[in-house]
Design a protein around this motif. Structure first.
Motif, PDB file in Angstrom:
ATOM      1  N   LYS A 131      -6.981  12.055  -0.295  1.00 49.73           N
ATOM      2  CA  LYS A 131      -6.064  10.927  -0.222  1.00 49.73           C
ATOM      3  C   LYS A 131      -6.024  10.221  -1.567  1.00 49.73           C
ATOM      4  O   LYS A 131      -7.073   9.929  -2.154  1.00 49.73           O
ATOM      5  CB  LYS A 131      -6.503   9.954   0.879  1.00 49.73           C
ATOM      6  CG  LYS A 131      -5.519   8.816   1.161  1.00 49.73           C
ATOM      7  CD  LYS A 131      -5.961   8.083   2.416  1.00 49.73           C
ATOM      8  CE  LYS A 131      -4.970   7.013   2.845  1.00 49.73           C
ATOM      9  NZ  LYS A 131      -5.408   6.354   4.099  1.00 49.73           N
ATOM     10  N   LYS A 188      -6.964  -0.817  -3.488  1.00 51.20           N
ATOM     11  CA  LYS A 188      -7.315   0.584  -3.694  1.00 51.20           C
ATOM     12  C   LYS A 188      -6.455   1.257  -4.749  1.00 51.20           C
ATOM     13  O   LYS A 188      -6.371   2.484  -4.808  1.00 51.20           O
ATOM     14  CB  LYS A 188      -7.196   1.346  -2.369  1.00 51.20           C
ATOM     15  CG  LYS A 188      -8.251   0.979  -1.334  1.00 51.20           C
ATOM     16  CD  LYS A 188      -8.093   1.826  -0.088  1.00 51.20           C
ATOM     17  CE  LYS A 188      -9.208   1.548   0.906  1.00 51.20           C
ATOM     18  NZ  LYS A 188     -10.490   2.078   0.437  1.00 51.20           N
ATOM     19  N   ARG A 237       0.851  -1.186   0.000  1.00 54.18           N
ATOM     20  CA  ARG A 237       0.000   0.000   0.000  1.00 54.18           C
ATOM     21  C   ARG A 237       0.888   1.237   0.000  1.00 54.18           C
ATOM     22  O   ARG A 237       1.759   1.377   0.866  1.00 54.18           O
ATOM     23  CB  ARG A 237      -0.908   0.036   1.245  1.00 54.18           C
ATOM     24  CG  ARG A 237      -1.730  -1.219   1.462  1.00 54.18           C
ATOM     25  CD  ARG A 237      -2.847  -1.370   0.428  1.00 54.18           C
ATOM     26  NE  ARG A 237      -3.762  -2.434   0.791  1.00 54.18           N
ATOM     27  CZ  ARG A 237      -3.625  -3.703   0.424  1.00 54.18           C
ATOM     28  NH1 ARG A 237      -2.590  -4.052  -0.320  1.00 54.18           N
ATOM     29  NH2 ARG A 237      -4.503  -4.607   0.796  1.00 54.18           N
ATOM     30  N   ARG A 238       0.672   2.121  -0.962  1.00 54.76           N
ATOM     31  CA  ARG A 238       1.370   3.406  -1.013  1.00 54.76           C
ATOM     32  C   ARG A 238       0.330   4.493  -1.273  1.00 54.76           C
ATOM     33  O   ARG A 238      -0.541   4.312  -2.127  1.00 54.76           O
ATOM     34  CB  ARG A 238       2.423   3.410  -2.136  1.00 54.76           C
ATOM     35  CG  ARG A 238       3.665   2.590  -1.824  1.00 54.76           C
ATOM     36  CD  ARG A 238       4.481   2.318  -3.078  1.00 54.76           C
ATOM     37  NE  ARG A 238       4.912   3.521  -3.755  1.00 54.76           N
ATOM     38  CZ  ARG A 238       6.113   4.098  -3.598  1.00 54.76           C
ATOM     39  NH1 ARG A 238       6.982   3.574  -2.753  1.00 54.76           N
ATOM     40  NH2 ARG A 238       6.438   5.163  -4.279  1.00 54.76           N
ATOM     41  N   TRP A 239       0.452   5.589  -0.551  1.00 53.64           N
ATOM     42  CA  TRP A 239      -0.516   6.656  -0.751  1.00 53.64           C
ATOM     43  C   TRP A 239       0.081   7.995  -0.341  1.00 53.64           C
ATOM     44  O   TRP A 239       1.061   8.067   0.397  1.00 53.64           O
ATOM     45  CB  TRP A 239      -1.796   6.409   0.036  1.00 53.64           C
ATOM     46  CG  TRP A 239      -1.663   6.416   1.533  1.00 53.64           C
ATOM     47  CD1 TRP A 239      -1.746   7.483   2.377  1.00 53.64           C
ATOM     48  CD2 TRP A 239      -1.423   5.273   2.367  1.00 53.64           C
ATOM     49  NE1 TRP A 239      -1.586   7.100   3.672  1.00 53.64           N
ATOM     50  CE2 TRP A 239      -1.393   5.755   3.710  1.00 53.64           C
ATOM     51  CE3 TRP A 239      -1.256   3.913   2.134  1.00 53.64           C
ATOM     52  CZ2 TRP A 239      -1.178   4.888   4.785  1.00 53.64           C
ATOM     53  CZ3 TRP A 239      -1.054   3.078   3.207  1.00 53.64           C
ATOM     54  CH2 TRP A 239      -1.016   3.557   4.511  1.00 53.64           C
ATOM     55  N   TYR A 248      -4.227   6.884  -3.569  1.00 56.33           N
ATOM     56  CA  TYR A 248      -3.417   5.665  -3.590  1.00 56.33           C
ATOM     57  C   TYR A 248      -2.714   5.557  -4.921  1.00 56.33           C
ATOM     58  O   TYR A 248      -3.259   5.941  -5.963  1.00 56.33           O
ATOM     59  CB  TYR A 248      -4.297   4.431  -3.362  1.00 56.33           C
ATOM     60  CG  TYR A 248      -4.844   4.317  -1.966  1.00 56.33           C
ATOM     61  CD1 TYR A 248      -4.175   3.590  -0.994  1.00 56.33           C
ATOM     62  CD2 TYR A 248      -6.039   4.954  -1.614  1.00 56.33           C
ATOM     63  CE1 TYR A 248      -4.680   3.487   0.296  1.00 56.33           C
ATOM     64  CE2 TYR A 248      -6.548   4.858  -0.329  1.00 56.33           C
ATOM     65  CZ  TYR A 248      -5.866   4.126   0.629  1.00 56.33           C
ATOM     66  OH  TYR A 248      -6.364   4.030   1.905  1.00 56.33           O
ATOM     67  N   ALA A 302      -0.865  -0.223  -5.433  1.00 58.43           N
ATOM     68  CA  ALA A 302      -1.559  -0.671  -4.233  1.00 58.43           C
ATOM     69  C   ALA A 302      -2.869  -1.357  -4.597  1.00 58.43           C
ATOM     70  O   ALA A 302      -3.626  -0.877  -5.427  1.00 58.43           O
ATOM     71  CB  ALA A 302      -1.838   0.517  -3.315  1.00 58.43           C
TER      72      ALA A 302
END
Length: 454
Positions: free
Chosen positions: A404, A413, A395-397, A406, A410
């Motif tokens: 927000k 999402k 997960r990277r955001w 992403y 990821a």
């Protein structure tokens, strides 16, 4: 809605100058014009828990006192699980720079305790370690004195066996060995860590400035009675039970708050309150099985989830006469920012040998100055368990207090964009066709920035 939101634009860095500390200049600590620093890190305590953040299910009068007489930071973000979050906090680096295995920090890394050591501080770690390596790593990472649990990465992912060692009859590691059962049986681990911190303060109050990293195990499972409960005396921490039994969670919150109140009184009693900054935060969201009332809504615990529920952390700073009282600061703060901030407080530079760091100092905000630190925070969340470091579950955001985004690596999402102000639980991703021109530009810029963070 339990979150605080403030639209921030721009990212500015400037030279940081910590003002001289007011007080009796005959005191060695005060005449050094450098603050003592005590960082309290709670375990599995999400933003929705403390009442100063709007929590209604628990009583936290002592942390509330710090917030009323200090500064509350309403937009502080860590990671979603303890190990990656703590790595980011201590090293000032995003996890793609420092993280490989749960609970094992490579000995080439350096921490904010190393920074304080460079500045001549005496340093102490008390409580949860969870970086592996025992005595060797603890000293390499900058701590002079320590009393910890989880000294080695043995079942440190939070199994019931390990968690049972946090509280009654604790397993405690000090000076390169474990304390014998005769010193721990019947004792409460959190009390023993408190006593170690207080003894350290007594020994160092009138010497060089000091730094304490007090990593509470509260309020991590296994949920169990505290010494203030009559059930504690007969409690068998090794008896079979379910980690899903949340009966004792509220009193664990109360006990955590009690310990913090005792610390506030301790620095006052030894005469160093106005030269000691106390910071309280937590590592990640509350256990998923906990549901709490916050600002009139029921909020589920967000531990392990990349949602705000898992990463938005309570944060308050307290130092009478230096940190403004009753202030709410809406600056975006990342756990990666603590290293840079502590370097400014200690008045040293982060050595180039530490490698690339990612933080922006919020030291001026601690003394009431106000400027925009950063216009986004970033998280590279490697996950845990069987999915740890699996690219399909990375997960990277990026986010600010309102939006927000992403990135496309990821799942599930990947590429999704949310308005957190309208959708704090991230249930309704926005289609590109719904976005304003400004929102499209923001989204595009974040995609571009994330592509450079690797």
């Amino acid at each position: 809605m339990f979150c605080f939101f403030s639209p921030l634009t721009g990212c500015h860095k400037q030279e940081i100058k910590i003002p001289e500390i007011p007080g009796d200049t005959t005191s060695p600590v005060i005449s050094s014009s450098r603050l003592n620093v005590i960082l309290i890190l709670a375990d599995d305590v999400g933003y929705e828990v403390p009442s100063f953040c709007g929590g209604q299910s628990y009583q936290t009068p002592n942390i509330d006192f710090m917030a009323a007489n200090g500064t509350q930071f309403t937009n502080c973000y860590g990671s979603a699980l303890c190990s990656p979050s703590r790595f980011m906090l201590l090293t000032g680096k995003y996890n793609f720079r420092n993280y490989a295995t749960w609970g094992v920090m490579d000995q080439s890394q350096r921490t904010f305790a190393n920074i304080f050591k460079l500045a001549g501080y005496t340093t102490c770690a008390s409580g949860k370690w969870q970086f592996d390596g025992g005595d060797n790593s603890i000293k390499l990472f900058g701590f002079d004195k320590y009393r910890v649990n989880n000294a080695y990465n043995l079942n440190s992912g939070g199994s019931e066996e390990t968690a049972n060692q946090f509280y009654k009859n604790p397993q405690i590691y000090e000076n390169g060995s474990y304390l014998p059962d005769s010193e721990t049986n019947g004792k409460y681990g959190q009390d023993m860590f408190r006593d170690y911190v207080f003894d350290f303060i007594d020994s160092n109050a009138n010497k060089n400035p000091f730094f304490v990293y007090w990593a509470l195990d509260l309020c991590h499972a296994a949920f169990s009675p505290t010494p203030d409960d009559a059930a504690f005396a007969s409690w068998d921490p090794n008896a079979p039970r379910s980690l899903n039994d949340t009966l004792y969670f509220p009193e664990m919150v109360t006990y955590m708050d009690k310990l913090i109140g005792e610390l506030v009184n301790k620095v006052k009693d030894v005469g160093i309150a106005d030269s000691t900054i106390i910071i309280f935060t937590a590592d990640n969201g509350t256990a998923n099985i906990i549901h709490s009332s916050t600002n009139g809504i029921i909020v589920p615990g967000g531990k392990s989830l990349p949602l705000n529920l898992g990463t938005h952390m309570p944060f308050v700073a307290y130092c009478p006469g230096l940190v403004p009282a009753g202030r709410k600061d809406t600056s975006l703060i990342s756990f990666a920012d603590f290293m840079a901030t502590f370097a400014d407080i200690a008045k040293v530079s982060i050595p180039a040998s530490y490698g690339t760091t990612d933080g922006v100092s919020f030291a001026p905000q601690l003394t009431g100055q106000q400027y925009i630190l950063r216009d986004w925070v970033f998280n590279h969340y490697p996950g845990a368990g069987k999915y740890e470091n699996d690219p399909k579950h990375l997960r990277r955001w990026m986010q600010n207090a309102v939006y927000k985004q992403y990135d496309t690596t990821a799942n599930p999402k990947g590429g999704k964009f949310y308005n957190l102000a309208a959708d704090p639980f991230e249930q309704n991703p926005l289609n590109n066709s719904e976005l304003t021109t400004e929102e499209k530009a923001l989204r595009k810029s974040w995609f571009k920035t994330m592509s450079t963070l690797h």
